[in-house]
Design a protein around this motif. Sequence first.
Motif, short mmCIF file in Angstrom:
data_model
loop_
_atom_site.label_atom_id
_atom_site.label_comp_id
_atom_site.label_asym_id
_atom_site.label_seq_id
_atom_site.Cartn_x
_atom_site.Cartn_y
_atom_site.Cartn_z
N ILE A 96 0.86 -1.18 0.00
CA ILE A 96 0.00 0.00 0.00
C ILE A 96 0.90 1.23 0.00
O ILE A 96 2.12 1.13 0.21
N ILE A 97 0.32 2.39 -0.21
CA ILE A 97 1.07 3.64 -0.26
C ILE A 97 0.73 4.50 0.95
O ILE A 97 -0.45 4.61 1.33
N VAL A 98 1.74 5.09 1.56
CA VAL A 98 1.54 6.20 2.48
C VAL A 98 2.26 7.41 1.91
O VAL A 98 3.26 7.27 1.20
N SER A 99 1.75 8.58 2.20
CA SER A 99 2.40 9.81 1.77
C SER A 99 2.78 10.64 2.99
O SER A 99 2.01 10.74 3.96
N ILE A 100 3.97 11.22 2.93
CA ILE A 100 4.49 12.06 4.00
C ILE A 100 4.35 13.51 3.57
O ILE A 100 4.75 13.88 2.46
N VAL A 101 3.75 14.31 4.43
CA VAL A 101 3.55 15.73 4.16
C VAL A 101 4.20 16.53 5.27
O VAL A 101 3.96 16.27 6.46
N GLN A 102 5.01 17.51 4.90
CA GLN A 102 5.70 18.34 5.89
C GLN A 102 6.03 19.69 5.27
O GLN A 102 5.91 19.89 4.06
N ALA A 103 6.46 20.62 6.13
CA ALA A 103 6.87 21.93 5.64
C ALA A 103 8.09 21.78 4.74
O ALA A 103 8.98 20.97 5.01
N ARG A 104 8.13 22.57 3.70
CA ARG A 104 9.26 22.54 2.78
C ARG A 104 10.53 22.95 3.54
O ARG A 104 10.57 23.97 4.22
N GLY A 105 11.56 22.11 3.45
CA GLY A 105 12.81 22.41 4.14
C GLY A 105 12.77 22.19 5.64
O GLY A 105 13.64 22.68 6.37
N ARG A 106 11.80 21.44 6.11
CA ARG A 106 11.65 21.21 7.55
C ARG A 106 12.90 20.61 8.16
O ARG A 106 13.55 19.73 7.58
N THR A 107 13.21 21.05 9.38
CA THR A 107 14.30 20.48 10.16
C THR A 107 13.82 20.21 11.58
O THR A 107 12.77 20.71 11.99
N GLY A 108 14.60 19.44 12.31
CA GLY A 108 14.28 19.17 13.71
C GLY A 108 13.25 18.08 13.88
O GLY A 108 12.93 17.34 12.95
N THR A 109 12.77 17.98 15.10
CA THR A 109 11.79 16.96 15.47
C THR A 109 10.52 17.62 15.95
O THR A 109 10.56 18.64 16.65
N GLY A 110 9.41 17.06 15.57
CA GLY A 110 8.11 17.59 15.99
C GLY A 110 7.10 16.47 16.08
O GLY A 110 7.43 15.29 15.93
N PRO A 111 5.85 16.83 16.27
CA PRO A 111 4.81 15.79 16.38
C PRO A 111 4.51 15.13 15.05
O PRO A 111 4.86 15.63 13.98
N GLY A 112 3.84 13.99 15.13
CA GLY A 112 3.36 13.28 13.95
C GLY A 112 1.85 13.25 13.96
O GLY A 112 1.22 13.12 15.01
N ILE A 113 1.26 13.41 12.78
CA ILE A 113 -0.19 13.30 12.62
C ILE A 113 -0.45 12.19 11.60
O ILE A 113 -0.09 12.32 10.43
N TYR A 114 -1.04 11.11 12.06
CA TYR A 114 -1.35 9.98 11.18
C TYR A 114 -2.79 10.11 10.74
O TYR A 114 -3.71 10.16 11.56
N HIS A 115 -3.02 10.16 9.42
CA HIS A 115 -4.33 10.51 8.86
C HIS A 115 -4.98 9.33 8.15
O HIS A 115 -4.37 8.68 7.29
N THR A 116 -6.24 9.07 8.50
CA THR A 116 -7.07 8.06 7.85
C THR A 116 -8.26 8.77 7.21
O THR A 116 -9.07 9.37 7.90
N HIS A 117 -8.36 8.71 5.88
CA HIS A 117 -9.33 9.55 5.17
C HIS A 117 -10.76 9.03 5.26
O HIS A 117 -11.01 7.86 5.55
N GLY A 118 -11.70 9.93 4.97
CA GLY A 118 -13.10 9.59 4.95
C GLY A 118 -13.55 9.11 3.58
O GLY A 118 -12.78 9.00 2.64
N GLY A 119 -14.87 8.84 3.48
CA GLY A 119 -15.44 8.36 2.23
C GLY A 119 -16.36 7.17 2.40
O GLY A 119 -16.60 6.43 1.45
N GLY A 120 -16.89 6.98 3.61
CA GLY A 120 -17.88 5.93 3.81
C GLY A 120 -17.38 4.52 3.63
O GLY A 120 -18.16 3.60 3.40
N GLU B 200 7.55 3.05 13.65
CA GLU B 200 8.86 2.40 13.48
C GLU B 200 9.88 3.33 12.81
O GLU B 200 11.09 3.22 13.05
N HIS B 201 9.41 4.25 11.98
CA HIS B 201 10.28 5.16 11.25
C HIS B 201 10.24 6.58 11.81
O HIS B 201 10.63 7.53 11.13
N ALA B 202 9.79 6.71 13.07
CA ALA B 202 9.64 8.04 13.66
C ALA B 202 10.94 8.83 13.64
O ALA B 202 10.95 10.02 13.31
N ALA B 203 12.04 8.20 13.98
CA ALA B 203 13.31 8.92 14.06
C ALA B 203 13.71 9.50 12.71
O ALA B 203 14.05 10.69 12.61
#
Length: 322
Positions: free
Chosen positions: A71-95, A148-151
């Motif tokens: 399956i595919i997951v996509s990673i979205v972040q600020a352009r040029g992001r550095t450092g460590t911050g929170p993660g938001i795992y998204h599960t989409h809608g659509g019935g 597993e890939h948080a770091a």
Amino acid sequence: MTTETRYPPFDPELGAALAVLAEVSPPTITPEMIPAMRTGNPALAIDDDAFDAAGLERRDVEIPGYRGDAIIVSIVQARGRTGTGPGIYHTHGGGMIIGDRWTGIAGLFGWIVKHNAVAVTVEYRLAPEFPDPVPVEDCYAGLAWTAEHAAELGIDPDRLLIAGGSAGGGLAAGTALLARDRGGPRLCGQLLMYPMIDDRDTTVSTRQIDGVGVWDRTSNLTGWTALLGDRRGGDDVSIYAAPARATDLSGLPPAFIDCGSSEVFRDEDVAYASAIWAAGGDAELHVWPGGFHAFEGFAPQAALSQKMLAARDNWVDRILGS
């Protein structure tokens, strides 16, 4: 004596928007409509320009889903992001039957930027071609991969939030239950936006919202039947597919649950928050008066929509520590 079905009145501003919407989109979805609905609505599409305008970048990764299928997951972040911050795992809608990993993703853009967060959105497989347990197990596989890939992703493992709307809210709730029962990954919160969590079609609100609004009773039965087949409404349905069936909601991360007073999911969502409280858990519940399903997406400038979005923002700020 009247036999007319009564339901809470729509907010006047939202009612006007709903009248316009009804001219182009019927409230009822039946099984034969699914293929056409999957062709996509250009008005709801999101392209690279939207990410660029928000200062974000995205990339795709192929990972093993349920039973090792790709399956595919996509990673979205600020352009040029550095450092460590929170993660938001998204599960989409659509019935459970339509949509893709980009459905609803724009709702996360502000949090990604404000909190220097990384969002991971999962392309779980849809029913009826892939019935339960494939969708929720794909979602769990994506969550496990993210943890597993948080770091390498720059995610603080103590600030991993799961978020989803409608069917995605139900999948987020089911995935949170799987994470609890399988001993991880650890979640700091679950953002359940008008979640679809009960297949049994027994609440007052599901009877009220029939042939009116957005995602009515028949649409709901269409989605649940696609997911569960003949098991829908019976005894052989797991709590991970339909979290409203869970009798023990202890040990879960803090929850945010919202819905409209005039939508199918109202009563099951209120009951889910109450069950979390009964188990000694942490839940914030908002029932927006006169709101139809996903009204903030269809009428984002409405006053009630702005209040709904502000309440989510406040909760996310508290959970992610900003």
